[in-house]
Design a protein around this motif. Structure first.
Motif, PDB file in Angstrom:
ATOM      1  N   PHE A   1      71.646   8.169 -51.329  1.00 62.46           N
ATOM      2  CA  PHE A   1      72.709   9.004 -50.781  1.00 62.46           C
ATOM      3  C   PHE A   1      73.919   9.390 -51.576  1.00 62.46           C
ATOM      4  O   PHE A   1      74.442  10.389 -51.535  1.00 62.46           O
ATOM      5  CB  PHE A   1      73.564   8.055 -49.481  1.00 62.46           C
ATOM      6  N   TYR A   2      74.187   8.361 -52.615  1.00 61.74           N
ATOM      7  CA  TYR A   2      75.373   8.663 -53.490  1.00 61.74           C
ATOM      8  C   TYR A   2      74.789   9.787 -54.335  1.00 61.74           C
ATOM      9  O   TYR A   2      75.800  10.354 -54.843  1.00 61.74           O
ATOM     10  CB  TYR A   2      75.518   7.301 -54.281  1.00 61.74           C
ATOM     11  N   SER A   3      73.708   9.733 -54.796  1.00 62.52           N
ATOM     12  CA  SER A   3      73.367  10.967 -55.670  1.00 62.52           C
ATOM     13  C   SER A   3      73.353  12.237 -54.947  1.00 62.52           C
ATOM     14  O   SER A   3      73.391  13.280 -55.896  1.00 62.52           O
ATOM     15  CB  SER A   3      71.927  10.686 -56.192  1.00 62.52           C
ATOM     16  N   SER A   4      73.357  12.342 -53.876  1.00 58.65           N
ATOM     17  CA  SER A   4      73.070  13.565 -53.124  1.00 58.65           C
ATOM     18  C   SER A   4      74.698  14.321 -52.639  1.00 58.65           C
ATOM     19  O   SER A   4      74.877  15.228 -52.429  1.00 58.65           O
ATOM     20  CB  SER A   4      72.802  13.421 -51.675  1.00 58.65           C
ATOM     21  N   LEU A   5      75.720  13.254 -53.006  1.00 61.78           N
ATOM     22  CA  LEU A   5      77.102  13.505 -52.914  1.00 61.78           C
ATOM     23  C   LEU A   5      77.435  14.721 -54.156  1.00 61.78           C
ATOM     24  O   LEU A   5      77.122  14.092 -55.201  1.00 61.78           O
ATOM     25  CB  LEU A   5      77.934  12.302 -52.738  1.00 61.78           C
ATOM     26  N   GLY A   6      78.669  15.444 -53.732  1.00 61.80           N
ATOM     27  CA  GLY A   6      79.028  16.237 -54.892  1.00 61.80           C
ATOM     28  C   GLY A   6      80.372  15.541 -55.538  1.00 61.80           C
ATOM     29  O   GLY A   6      80.412  14.301 -55.330  1.00 61.80           O
ATOM     30  N   PRO A   7      81.034  16.083 -56.349  1.00 61.29           N
ATOM     31  CA  PRO A   7      82.047  15.495 -57.055  1.00 61.29           C
ATOM     32  C   PRO A   7      83.247  14.874 -55.883  1.00 61.29           C
ATOM     33  O   PRO A   7      83.052  15.496 -54.827  1.00 61.29           O
ATOM     34  CB  PRO A   7      82.645  16.735 -57.747  1.00 61.29           C
ATOM     35  N   PRO A   8      83.772  13.963 -56.104  1.00 53.76           N
ATOM     36  CA  PRO A   8      84.955  13.606 -55.155  1.00 53.76           C
ATOM     37  C   PRO A   8      85.886  14.647 -54.785  1.00 53.76           C
ATOM     38  O   PRO A   8      86.397  15.518 -55.430  1.00 53.76           O
ATOM     39  CB  PRO A   8      85.765  12.265 -55.772  1.00 53.76           C
ATOM     40  N   ASN A   9      86.056  14.492 -53.457  1.00 56.67           N
ATOM     41  CA  ASN A   9      86.938  15.672 -52.962  1.00 56.67           C
ATOM     42  C   ASN A   9      88.031  15.290 -51.936  1.00 56.67           C
ATOM     43  O   ASN A   9      87.456  14.469 -50.955  1.00 56.67           O
ATOM     44  CB  ASN A   9      86.187  16.712 -52.094  1.00 56.67           C
ATOM     45  N   PRO A  10      89.170  14.717 -52.126  1.00 57.52           N
ATOM     46  CA  PRO A  10      90.193  14.027 -51.625  1.00 57.52           C
ATOM     47  C   PRO A  10      90.256  14.472 -50.114  1.00 57.52           C
ATOM     48  O   PRO A  10      90.613  13.777 -49.218  1.00 57.52           O
ATOM     49  CB  PRO A  10      91.456  14.103 -52.244  1.00 57.52           C
ATOM     50  N   GLU A  11      90.127  15.941 -49.934  1.00 57.28           N
ATOM     51  CA  GLU A  11      90.080  16.430 -48.635  1.00 57.28           C
ATOM     52  C   GLU A  11      89.217  16.188 -47.724  1.00 57.28           C
ATOM     53  O   GLU A  11      89.429  16.335 -46.600  1.00 57.28           O
ATOM     54  CB  GLU A  11      90.528  17.865 -48.729  1.00 57.28           C
ATOM     55  N   SER A  12      88.006  15.869 -48.004  1.00 57.62           N
ATOM     56  CA  SER A  12      86.827  15.593 -47.287  1.00 57.62           C
ATOM     57  C   SER A  12      86.670  14.389 -47.036  1.00 57.62           C
ATOM     58  O   SER A  12      85.621  13.850 -46.512  1.00 57.62           O
ATOM     59  CB  SER A  12      85.636  16.266 -47.935  1.00 57.62           C
ATOM     60  N   VAL A  13      87.223  13.169 -47.772  1.00 54.11           N
ATOM     61  CA  VAL A  13      86.943  11.897 -47.340  1.00 54.11           C
ATOM     62  C   VAL A  13      87.715  11.240 -46.102  1.00 54.11           C
ATOM     63  O   VAL A  13      88.813  11.634 -45.931  1.00 54.11           O
ATOM     64  CB  VAL A  13      87.768  10.948 -48.505  1.00 54.11           C
ATOM     65  N   PRO A  14      86.834  10.698 -45.396  1.00 49.14           N
ATOM     66  CA  PRO A  14      87.524   9.870 -43.975  1.00 49.14           C
ATOM     67  C   PRO A  14      88.675   9.122 -44.229  1.00 49.14           C
ATOM     68  O   PRO A  14      88.994   8.745 -45.300  1.00 49.14           O
ATOM     69  CB  PRO A  14      86.263   9.245 -43.636  1.00 49.14           C
ATOM     70  N   ASP A  15      89.477   8.924 -43.141  1.00 48.40           N
ATOM     71  CA  ASP A  15      90.705   8.141 -43.225  1.00 48.40           C
ATOM     72  C   ASP A  15      90.426   6.972 -43.721  1.00 48.40           C
ATOM     73  O   ASP A  15      91.080   6.274 -44.391  1.00 48.40           O
ATOM     74  CB  ASP A  15      91.423   8.225 -41.979  1.00 48.40           C
ATOM     75  N   ASP A  16      89.362   6.249 -43.302  1.00 53.14           N
ATOM     76  CA  ASP A  16      88.759   4.871 -43.641  1.00 53.14           C
ATOM     77  C   ASP A  16      88.156   4.722 -45.020  1.00 53.14           C
ATOM     78  O   ASP A  16      88.102   3.531 -45.433  1.00 53.14           O
ATOM     79  CB  ASP A  16      88.053   4.134 -42.714  1.00 53.14           C
ATOM     80  N   GLY A  17      88.035   5.946 -45.720  1.00 56.98           N
ATOM     81  CA  GLY A  17      87.257   5.873 -47.019  1.00 56.98           C
ATOM     82  C   GLY A  17      85.790   5.796 -46.879  1.00 56.98           C
ATOM     83  O   GLY A  17      85.245   5.819 -47.981  1.00 56.98           O
ATOM     84  N   LYS A  18      85.024   5.437 -45.490  1.00 50.26           N
ATOM     85  CA  LYS A  18      83.878   5.081 -45.463  1.00 50.26           C
ATOM     86  C   LYS A  18      83.069   6.522 -45.744  1.00 50.26           C
ATOM     87  O   LYS A  18      83.168   7.320 -44.837  1.00 50.26           O
ATOM     88  CB  LYS A  18      83.431   4.390 -44.281  1.00 50.26           C
ATOM     89  N   LEU A  19      81.816   6.352 -46.558  1.00 50.76           N
ATOM     90  CA  LEU A  19      81.106   7.536 -46.759  1.00 50.76           C
ATOM     91  C   LEU A  19      79.530   7.142 -45.926  1.00 50.76           C
ATOM     92  O   LEU A  19      78.739   8.154 -45.419  1.00 50.76           O
ATOM     93  CB  LEU A  19      80.932   7.921 -48.064  1.00 50.76           C
TER      94      LEU A  19
END
Length: 305
Positions: A98-116
């Protein structure tokens, strides 16, 4: 089989010395059980953190202790039964994919609790929460271990880039030592119930991270609070025989005491005091109370399970 022993085994190897205490103020060099044996260890350096994976064995079976030491010397640890470690290893693979499928970090798309991504593992009386999270310092996998009925929470945080390396190290240990937890695997006896007058007694057999125990609960109706009041003691399995012998001894003494009034009217019968003295064995007044149950005291409350 529970995950570990008492939960207070200290990190005692020289590899941990000089690191002080963990974030919670626990001294990792104290409380080690002499019967505990370290079978193997692996050390991983992932970014600024060191992780130790120790395969240990005690009278309850085998388990893996995962210790995290941060750059500032702070430590934290979790304990995994061998079967739980195997399940954790499989989750690491899915989290890594799942981590490999993520793109570069985007602060605007991160949930409030930070959980992916999150998962939960359950083993006996312990819960493990796996949370892939993101914050200003990057992405990481937080593994939290809790007791199902309260108690302290311990956790380690693994940088996301190190999940594959951690999984491979865990796989090596599981290949060498297997996924069998060891310990008791039989079926525990069913609980029993005894009613005496207005009281109810319940005998329940259970197992937790300290081993097998019997919980004896007394339920008494309470008029003040219009509900039942329950008290309980727990008796470790290794004391059951001695516990039984003490009760049997009291039963014998009371049976003789109840029979004394009838004997008192028989001609030539010895005085009650003399008979009682002769019926009771000599008692060693210097014997410690703790000898009734070596290395284990009876608890006055329900067990922490």
């Amino acid at each position: 089989m529970s995950d570990i022993g008492s939960g207070d085994e200290g990190i005692s190897s020289q590899k941990y010395h000089g690191q002080g205490m963990d974030a919670g103020g626990n001294n990792f060099d104290s409380g080690q059980q002499p019967q505990e044996q370290e079978l193997a260890t692996k050390m991983l350096q992932i970014q600024s953190k060191r992780f130790y994976l120790d395969v240990k064995q005690n009278r309850r079976g085998r388990f893996i202790k995962v210790a995290e030491i941060g750059a500032d010397g702070r430590r934290s640890q979790i304990f995994l039964a061998m079967s739980t470690a195997a399940e954790f290893r499989d989750h690491l693979s899915s989290f890594s994919d799942f981590y490999s499928s993520l793109g570069p970090p985007n602060p605007e798309s991160v949930p409030d609790d930070g959980k992916l991504k999150s998962e939960m593992m359950l083993k006996d009386n312990r819960r493990y929460y796996l949370d892939l999270k993101e914050n200003s310092r990057g992405r990481f996998l937080r593994v939290s271990q809790t007791i199902t009925r309260g108690g302290p929470r311990s956790q380690v945080a693994l940088p996301a880039q190190g999940m594959i390396e951690f999984r491979d190290a865990l796989t090596d240990l599981l290949d060498d030592f297997g996924t069998d937890d060891g310990g008791f695997k039989g079926e525990l006896p069913e609980g029993r119930h005894l009613r005496v007058d207005n009281k109810n007694f319940y005998f329940d057999i259970g197992q937790n991270n300290r081993g097998i125990y019997m919980k004896v609960s007394e339920v008494v109706p309470s008029l003040q609070v219009k509900s039942n009041f329950r008290t309980a003691i727990t008796v470790p399995e290794k004391c059951w025989t001695r516990f039984r012998d003490i009760l049997a001894d009291y039963c014998d003494k009371m049976n003789r005491a109840h029979a004394e009034p009838a004997d008192h009217h028989q001609p030539g019968a010895a005085p009650p005091a003399a008979r009682a003295a002769s019926a009771q064995p000599a008692r060693d007044t210097n014997a410690p109370v703790a000898s009734l149950c070596p290395q284990e005291a009876f608890s006055g409350s329900a067990p922490r399970i």
